[in-house]
Design an enzyme around this catalytic site. Sequence first.
Site, mmCIF file in Angstrom:
data_model
loop_
_atom_site.group_PDB
_atom_site.id
_atom_site.type_symbol
_atom_site.label_atom_id
_atom_site.label_comp_id
_atom_site.label_asym_id
_atom_site.label_seq_id
_atom_site.Cartn_x
_atom_site.Cartn_y
_atom_site.Cartn_z
ATOM 1 N N SER A 199 26.191 29.488 50.224
ATOM 2 C CA SER A 199 27.692 29.250 49.873
ATOM 3 C C SER A 199 27.806 28.709 48.432
ATOM 4 O O SER A 199 27.236 27.729 48.270
ATOM 5 C CB SER A 199 27.919 28.102 51.010
ATOM 6 O OG SER A 199 29.459 27.641 50.774
ATOM 7 N N CYS A 328 31.263 17.147 57.926
ATOM 8 C CA CYS A 328 32.056 17.936 59.188
ATOM 9 C C CYS A 328 32.086 17.106 60.341
ATOM 10 O O CYS A 328 32.998 17.113 60.973
ATOM 11 C CB CYS A 328 31.491 19.228 59.349
ATOM 12 S SG CYS A 328 30.585 20.064 58.180
HETATM 13 N N1 PLP Z 1 24.943 25.446 56.620
HETATM 14 C C1 PLP Z 1 24.745 24.273 55.785
HETATM 15 C C2 PLP Z 1 23.319 23.711 55.929
HETATM 16 C C3 PLP Z 1 25.440 23.431 55.166
HETATM 17 O O1 PLP Z 1 25.188 22.471 54.524
HETATM 18 C C4 PLP Z 1 26.879 23.685 55.275
HETATM 19 C C5 PLP Z 1 28.024 22.867 54.449
HETATM 20 O O2 PLP Z 1 27.914 21.578 54.544
HETATM 21 C C6 PLP Z 1 27.183 24.908 55.860
HETATM 22 C C7 PLP Z 1 26.158 25.847 56.580
HETATM 23 C C8 PLP Z 1 28.666 25.292 55.844
HETATM 24 O O3 PLP Z 1 28.949 26.000 54.585
HETATM 25 P P1 PLP Z 1 30.361 26.342 54.204
HETATM 26 O O4 PLP Z 1 31.331 24.943 53.980
HETATM 27 O O5 PLP Z 1 30.427 27.129 52.955
HETATM 28 O O6 PLP Z 1 31.259 26.939 55.492
#
Ligand code: PLP
Length: 388
Positions: A199, A328
């Site tokens: 990302s 989140c």
């Molecule tokens: N996977 C991990 C380990 C993350 O830390 C995050 C975001 O905090 C995500 C997935 C999700 O990424 P995005 O915010 O780009 O959807």
Amino acid sequence: MKRIYMDYAATTPMHPEVLEAMKPYFADRFGNPSSIHFYGREAKKAIDSARDLIAGSINAKSEEIIFTSGGTEADNFALEGVAYANEKKCDHIISIPIEHHAVTNCLEYLKRRGFKITYVPVDKTGMVDPEDIRKAITDRTILVSVMHANNEIGTIEPIAEIGKICKEKNVYFHTDAVQTFGHYKIDVNELNVDLLSASAHKLYGPKGVGMLYVRKGVKIVPYLYGGEQERGMRASTENVPGIVGFAKAVEIAGHGFDNGSQTDKRIRQLRDKLIQGILSKIDDSILNGHPTQRLDNNVNVSIKYIEGESILLNLDLEGIAASTGSACSSGSLEPSHVLLAIGLDHESAHSSLRLTLGNGTAEEEVDRVLEVLPKIVKKLREMSPLIK
Ligand code: PLP
């Protein structure tokens, strides 16, 4: 008040050069990459070069990169795409309980659709034993998904060893590299991964753009149906400015690798100063995650007898931005699933604080946190009903 940002694992500020690289694609170079005229070709050229650069950075081929709307979509795409493409043959997926919700909630959805999910436990530092993954693999296993590094406690998983086992057993291997991509040198062949999620906003790039690496030959179904974008695997007009910005962020990150990643060494030293400072100045505080195999920028501590949320609010009043777990799940009263999975009791899980550092972190900021935090803890503990 001078503000201090210590939440780089949640997101990073965009690098000024990334913004400059993106700007023309919002206005003058606005073409749709699928159009065959000049404007379209100009936009197409930009995403092609971005794809080449990002593929090259992980030793992949350009056609193995699929741009997505971020890490969550890349994770969902990998899991659902591989599960549905292979469901006639196999129905078993293996993962670990400390994955980001972008993985665990998608696996729970697949479970409701009839797939069997095994979560292989991690130890108290958050590390999974590759041999336990080996033992969990059956002749019904399609896919193993283990994150490269955990976003809350920073533990770095033994990905190369797990990759080797999956290759031997002929099982697909996905890793969520959202917290490591652009911070650590990644070679998909050395790690033996078949799918990898990243990302842009975690490496000083824009939000809302990411990618899924899919090794050539992996059986996977499209994620979005529609036009022929991303070789028919992910329809919808491409986010051209986002993709250009993502590539610029990867290019800038790569300069750090060329010079031996001096920036991360600096950040690592600040991280260690912060960890040692907290543990020595605050009684009954413990470090969560692995003592050495942890992200260069991650500090996660449990400070007994008080709630992480109360510490956060008090830090915020002092201008210091931190987190109690993943961004989140803040706002939820449930303790972090990651901290519970490494064996913390509810009270310790509720008393966690995550401070994550980045390129903009100065030593004075670490010193200020070390001055302010013990005072906040003292004040909160004096009011805590948990202390007799
Ligand atoms: N996977 C991990 C380990 C993350 O830390 C995050 C975001 O905090 C995500 C997935 C999700 O990424 P995005 O915010 O780009 O959807």
